[in-house]
Design a protein around this motif. Structure first.
Motif, PDB file in Angstrom:
ATOM      1  N   ALA A  17       0.772  -1.249  -0.050  1.00 15.33           N
ATOM      2  CA  ALA A  17      -0.116   0.058   0.059  1.00 15.33           C
ATOM      3  C   ALA A  17       0.770   1.237  -0.016  1.00 15.33           C
ATOM      4  N   MET A  18       0.240   2.530  -0.299  1.00 13.11           N
ATOM      5  CA  MET A  18       1.141   3.545  -0.211  1.00 13.11           C
ATOM      6  C   MET A  18       0.670   4.328   0.946  1.00 13.11           C
ATOM      7  N   SER A  19       1.399   4.749   1.811  1.00  5.78           N
ATOM      8  CA  SER A  19       1.223   5.328   3.226  1.00  5.78           C
ATOM      9  C   SER A  19       1.851   7.010   3.137  1.00  5.78           C
ATOM     10  N   ALA A  57      -4.602   0.821   7.589  1.00  5.15           N
ATOM     11  CA  ALA A  57      -5.162   2.312   7.287  1.00  5.15           C
ATOM     12  C   ALA A  57      -5.533   2.838   5.911  1.00  5.15           C
ATOM     13  N   ALA A  58      -4.815   1.910   4.891  1.00  2.00           N
ATOM     14  CA  ALA A  58      -5.132   2.525   3.644  1.00  2.00           C
ATOM     15  C   ALA A  58      -6.531   2.382   3.088  1.00  2.00           C
ATOM     16  N   ASP A  59      -6.778   3.145   2.026  1.00  2.00           N
ATOM     17  CA  ASP A  59      -7.873   2.964   1.239  1.00  2.00           C
ATOM     18  C   ASP A  59      -7.950   1.883   0.264  1.00  2.00           C
ATOM     19  N   LEU A 108      -3.926  -8.382  -7.222  1.00  2.00           N
ATOM     20  CA  LEU A 108      -5.290  -8.028  -6.919  1.00  2.00           C
ATOM     21  C   LEU A 108      -5.204  -6.721  -6.279  1.00  2.00           C
ATOM     22  N   ARG A 109      -5.852  -5.596  -6.946  1.00  2.00           N
ATOM     23  CA  ARG A 109      -5.983  -4.587  -6.080  1.00  2.00           C
ATOM     24  C   ARG A 109      -7.341  -4.310  -5.344  1.00  2.00           C
ATOM     25  N   CYS A 110      -7.282  -4.058  -4.149  1.00  2.00           N
ATOM     26  CA  CYS A 110      -8.421  -4.246  -3.050  1.00  2.00           C
ATOM     27  C   CYS A 110      -8.599  -2.840  -2.353  1.00  2.00           C
ATOM     28  N   ARG A 111      -9.927  -3.120  -1.828  1.00  2.00           N
ATOM     29  CA  ARG A 111     -10.374  -2.094  -0.918  1.00  2.00           C
ATOM     30  C   ARG A 111     -10.994  -2.796   0.006  1.00  2.00           C
TER      31      ARG A 111
END
Length: 156
Positions: A17-19, A57-59, A108-111
């Motif tokens: 993820a990007m923080s 915490a990532a979207d 897999l890009r996830c939310r």
């Protein structure tokens, strides 16, 4: 419990993820498919600090299902303080901002949909919003505290 699962093989993934402070990632052997419609997966992290906390915490985040050629990468993402996201490791960034490993078998890009605290761990249920298929190789599994490649003829 640890002894019971030590001999139970599990697939290996790197979750990124990007923080606010830059890219984060960790190695996970708890990724599993939950549903096809809607597409959903589940995994757990053992604490809510560091990379795990940033992913929680990532979207959005990317779950990379990796092959045996990525065992060294899996090891570096499993050890706190190891080198990560170097140009030599082959990382790029998706237009949506997440770190992405194009050489992964599948990304897999996830939310996140829901998180559930369980003792010192957190279970994450996530919707898969995008699938990027890469080059197939021999899947990497984790068993008896080590990484192994499947040697079945289908994957050779």
């Amino acid at each position: 419990m640890k002894s019971a699962f030590r001999g139970h093989p599990a697939g290996v993934a790197i979750i990124t993820a990007m923080s606010a402070s830059g890219p984060v990632g960790l190695t996970a052997s708890s990724v599993a498919s939950v549903a096809v419609d809607p597409a959903a997966i589940v995994f757990s992290v053992t604490r809510a600090t560091g990379s795990a906390g940033a992913i929680l915490a990532a979207d959005s985040f990317v779950v990379h299902l990796i092959d045996d050629e990525h065992s060294a990468l899996a090891q570096s993402f499993a050890v706190s303080g190891a080198e990560r996201f170097t140009p030599e490791q082959g990382w790029s960034v998706l237009p949506t901002g997440e770190p992405y490993l194009p050489a992964a078998r599948v990304a897999l890009r996830c939310r996140p949909i829901q998180t559930v605290p369980v003792g010192s761990s957190t279970v994450v249920i996530a919707e898969v919003v995008e699938v990027a298929e890469g080059r197939a190789g021999r899947p990497l599994v984790y068993v008896d505290r080590r990484f192994h490649a499947l040697s079945h003829d289908r994957f050779a």
